[in-house]
Scaffold this active site. Sequence first.
Site, short mmCIF file in Angstrom:
data_model
loop_
_atom_site.label_atom_id
_atom_site.label_comp_id
_atom_site.label_asym_id
_atom_site.label_seq_id
_atom_site.Cartn_x
_atom_site.Cartn_y
_atom_site.Cartn_z
N ARG A 45 25.02 -65.72 -87.51
CA ARG A 45 26.10 -65.57 -88.47
C ARG A 45 25.46 -65.17 -89.81
O ARG A 45 24.28 -65.41 -90.04
CB ARG A 45 26.87 -66.88 -88.63
CG ARG A 45 27.53 -67.39 -87.35
CD ARG A 45 28.23 -68.71 -87.60
NE ARG A 45 28.92 -69.21 -86.40
CZ ARG A 45 28.40 -70.06 -85.54
NH1 ARG A 45 27.17 -70.52 -85.73
NH2 ARG A 45 29.08 -70.49 -84.50
N LYS B 226 26.64 -73.92 -88.25
CA LYS B 226 28.06 -74.27 -88.25
C LYS B 226 28.31 -75.53 -87.45
O LYS B 226 27.81 -75.69 -86.35
CB LYS B 226 28.88 -73.11 -87.67
CG LYS B 226 30.38 -73.28 -87.85
CD LYS B 226 31.13 -72.05 -87.38
CE LYS B 226 32.63 -72.21 -87.60
NZ LYS B 226 33.38 -71.01 -87.15
N HIS C 195 29.84 -59.32 -88.60
CA HIS C 195 29.97 -60.22 -87.46
C HIS C 195 30.01 -59.44 -86.14
O HIS C 195 29.76 -60.01 -85.08
CB HIS C 195 31.24 -61.06 -87.61
CG HIS C 195 31.14 -62.41 -86.99
ND1 HIS C 195 30.28 -63.40 -87.44
CD2 HIS C 195 31.79 -62.96 -85.93
CE1 HIS C 195 30.42 -64.48 -86.71
NE2 HIS C 195 31.32 -64.24 -85.78
N ARG D 37 26.90 -59.77 -84.11
CA ARG D 37 26.83 -61.01 -83.32
C ARG D 37 27.66 -60.86 -82.04
O ARG D 37 27.21 -61.25 -80.97
CB ARG D 37 27.34 -62.17 -84.17
CG ARG D 37 27.42 -63.53 -83.47
CD ARG D 37 27.79 -64.59 -84.50
NE ARG D 37 28.42 -65.76 -83.92
CZ ARG D 37 27.76 -66.82 -83.49
NH1 ARG D 37 26.44 -66.86 -83.54
NH2 ARG D 37 28.41 -67.87 -83.00
N HIS E 119 28.37 -72.22 -79.87
CA HIS E 119 29.80 -72.49 -79.68
C HIS E 119 29.99 -73.89 -79.12
O HIS E 119 29.30 -74.30 -78.19
CB HIS E 119 30.41 -71.49 -78.69
CG HIS E 119 30.59 -70.12 -79.26
ND1 HIS E 119 30.78 -69.00 -78.49
CD2 HIS E 119 30.61 -69.69 -80.55
CE1 HIS E 119 30.90 -67.94 -79.27
NE2 HIS E 119 30.80 -68.33 -80.52
N TYR F 281 34.08 -62.89 -74.44
CA TYR F 281 33.20 -61.73 -74.21
C TYR F 281 33.34 -61.18 -72.79
O TYR F 281 32.94 -60.04 -72.54
CB TYR F 281 31.75 -62.10 -74.52
CG TYR F 281 31.57 -62.50 -75.96
CD1 TYR F 281 31.77 -61.57 -76.98
CD2 TYR F 281 31.25 -63.80 -76.31
CE1 TYR F 281 31.65 -61.94 -78.31
CE2 TYR F 281 31.13 -64.18 -77.64
CZ TYR F 281 31.32 -63.24 -78.64
OH TYR F 281 31.22 -63.61 -79.96
#
Length: 275
Positions: free
Chosen positions: A126, A151, A215, A218, A241, A250
């Site tokens: 990120r 995150k 982004h 990524r 995640h 994805y």
Amino acid sequence: RRYLEQMRYSKNTISIYTECLGIFIRFMGNKPLNQIEQKDVENFNSDYIIKYKFSSSYQNQIINALKLYFSKRKSIKINVDELERPKKSLKLPVIFSLTEVENLLNSLTNLKHKAMLTLIYSCGLRCGELIDLKIESIDSQRMTIHLHGAKGKKDRIVPLAESALELLREYFKVYKPKVYLFNGENSPQYSSTSLQTVFRKAKMFAGIKKKSSLHTLRHSYATHLLESGVNLRYIQELLGHSSPKTTQIYTHVSSEESRKIKSPLEKINLHKNKL
């Protein structure tokens, strides 16, 4: 704000939640907080969020802020458990092809700029994760990068590509950073605004017309891993995640998988029209 700081929420979350709450309270005017009801939130959604065409994600952020704030207050009429969230729409991320990534990275002549965007793509970082990287986070012996407090306040370790390490060594000799891996012109850290500008210029130089953001690198990293046969569970860990549902998006954009699917039209003998 003090509560969020004490609970060690990220600066970004604190900024968003306090701003959202401030907007709602101003919308309520002089109404005492202990008199606010469910109907007031519905009016706010209708007369502010919907009226001014704010996104459902922004509406969701406001609901998060209200839930957190009112759940910590006594003598209130509002029931935080009954605050409804907007229906989520499934928006698929834009993905760069390998050729587009190659053109994007090779369009950069500035060594620092090339090192930053290369690292973002090669590790699926990120924007904030790249900016927060310190020199000590790079482990050239194990060929990994240790991301501290990413995150969700979670550490994670991502693999470092050999070509990325070579580029970093070249960059290090020229720029000689002290603490953070990427310094700003007059600050110890590179700014996110400047990084976004670097990406936009690289995209323009590479002739990429797709509507995309930093982004997107990524997203492209994750999709290219999936198309290379990397297990989705491992990709989830690499991206940091919390839920596998976030990573599963994805599978919807993987061109490699979609090419394996044969249309039933292939079983039909379609005659050519005479010209």
